[in-house]
Design an enzyme around this catalytic site. Structure first.
Site: not given
Length: 396
Positions: A173, A229
């Site tokens: 992350e 998306v």
């Protein structure tokens, strides 16, 4: 008339030479226990013509008989010679190096991944992956997922760390999506993340050399211009703000929970393939932070339009003609005009695929690839290593 009987001196010399030969043979035999041979004559002497011939057993015995001595010139060995321990055959082969054990202490976000062999997946040998905490004291490395480490470190190992063991900080992350923790200082030996300056860098994807078959690439048929998306939508993200402006000038086929149009993996890939351009907008902007949002469109024949680190950083991973960066245009309107032009000019659009003549896009196997490459690094680098302050490196 001269006598043909050898003189006493000559006989003594011959006997001495034969005894010396026997001694040399015996010494050579006992100091070379790994030799395997059958009915082999070792002692040779020149004949009348100066040619080297084997000394026969008969000659040996006939000479030594005069001194009541015996000599066995032929030795037959039918079984492997043994070491001093009669139960084990002698071996000179190097003992196989023991496996390097990597312990996954915590699964990322509580979700496990297959611990398949690293050899078949990444051609990495001699590694053993495990989540068995009972092997803690035997493990050469322990892998910790940053987002799953408790703030107070209560879920970290309680046993003292063995001196040889490496603790590996693992995080895929970005800093914006990871909280720093002052207790992590001086805790780890190695780092593994998407960043290139990690000890074990594992990017979200990479380009590999194409095979001859892959070089003959055909662009999939398209019936949509721009797609996106997204589920993690925040009005504070740069990508959200840019999208709000972009849709004023061009239609975007948008899906995801934010648009009340959830989509499964198969539909996601089918949608991407059907679009000429895909909005590969990262949720945060950091050096080297280019996720599957970039590498998946590249793999499935769609041109990524990126929001992320500067173009120069992207070009350290992929060719400049493989993508469009929003920073290339003064505003979302100019970007929209460019995409419409590409829609009308097939030759210009095809230029975004020239890289496919040489490369293919491959996504990382999240979790397994990190574990295998960490294990391989530990196996090849056994020297002392410590990472003093992970907080200043990653969040500084």
């Amino acid at each position: 008339m001269m006598s043909t009987t050898p003189s006493k001196t000559t006989r003594s010399v011959i006997i001495a030479l034969i005894l010396l030969a026997c001694f040399i043979f015996y010494f050579f035999y006992i100091t070379q226990p790994d030799l395997k041979y059958s009915t082999m004559n070792f002692f040779k002497c020149p004949d009348a013509q100066g040619q080297i011939n084997n000394i026969s057993t008969k000659t040996c015995l006939s000479v030594l008989k005069m001194q009541n001595l015996t000599c066995t010139m032929n030795i037959t060995v039918d079984k492997p010679l043994m070491t001093t321990s009669a139960s084990k055959p002698l071996t000179t082969a190097k003992e196989e190096e023991p496996e390097t054990i990597l312990l996954i202490w915590m699964w990322p976000f509580g979700v496990g991944f297959s611990l398949g062999p690293c050899s078949s997946a990444f051609n990495i040998h001699g590694c053993r992956l495990t989540d068995d905490r009972n092997l803690f004291n035997q493990a050469h490395g322990v892998m910790f997922h940053h987002r799953d480490i408790s703030r107070d470190l209560s879920n970290m190992p309680k046993l003292p760390r063995p001196a040889f063991q490496k603790w590996v900080w693992w995080n895929m992350e970005s800093p914006s999506n990871s909280d720093s923790n002052p207790l992590l200082k001086d805790l780890f030996n190695l780092t593994s993340s998407y960043r290139r300056d990690s000890d074990i860098p594992v990017p979200y994807g990479l380009l590999l050399e194409a095979t001859e078959k892959e070089k003959n690439y055909t662009i999939p048929k398209k019936d949509k211009l721009v797609c996106w998306v997204v589920s993690n939508y925040s009005p504070n993200y740069k990508r959200s703000q840019y999208f709000t402006e972009l849709v004023k000038y061009i239609d975007v086929d948008a899906h995801g929970r934010h648009f009340n149009k959830p989509i499964n993996n198969d539909d996601y890939l089918n949608l991407m393939i059907s679009c000429k351009f895909y909005l590969s907008f990262e949720n945060s902007i950091h050096r080297d932070y280019m996720t599957e949002k970039l590498f998946t469109p590249l793999a499935f024949g769609t041109v990524p339009v990126v929001i992320g680190p500067p173009r120069e950083n992207y070009e350290q991973f992929i060719p400049s003609e493989a993508f469009i960066h929003v920073d290339d245009f003064p505003s979302p309107k100019e970007l929209a005009d460019h995409l419409k032009l590409m829609d009308q000019n097939e030759d210009l659009y095809k230029q975004y695929f020239t890289w496919r003549k040489h490369f293919v896009s491959k996504g990382a196997s999240f979790g397994l690839e990190n574990a295998c490459r960490i294990c391989d690094h530990i196996k090849r680098n056994k020297h002392y290593r410590v990472f003093k302050d992970i907080n200043s490196w990653y969040w500084g």
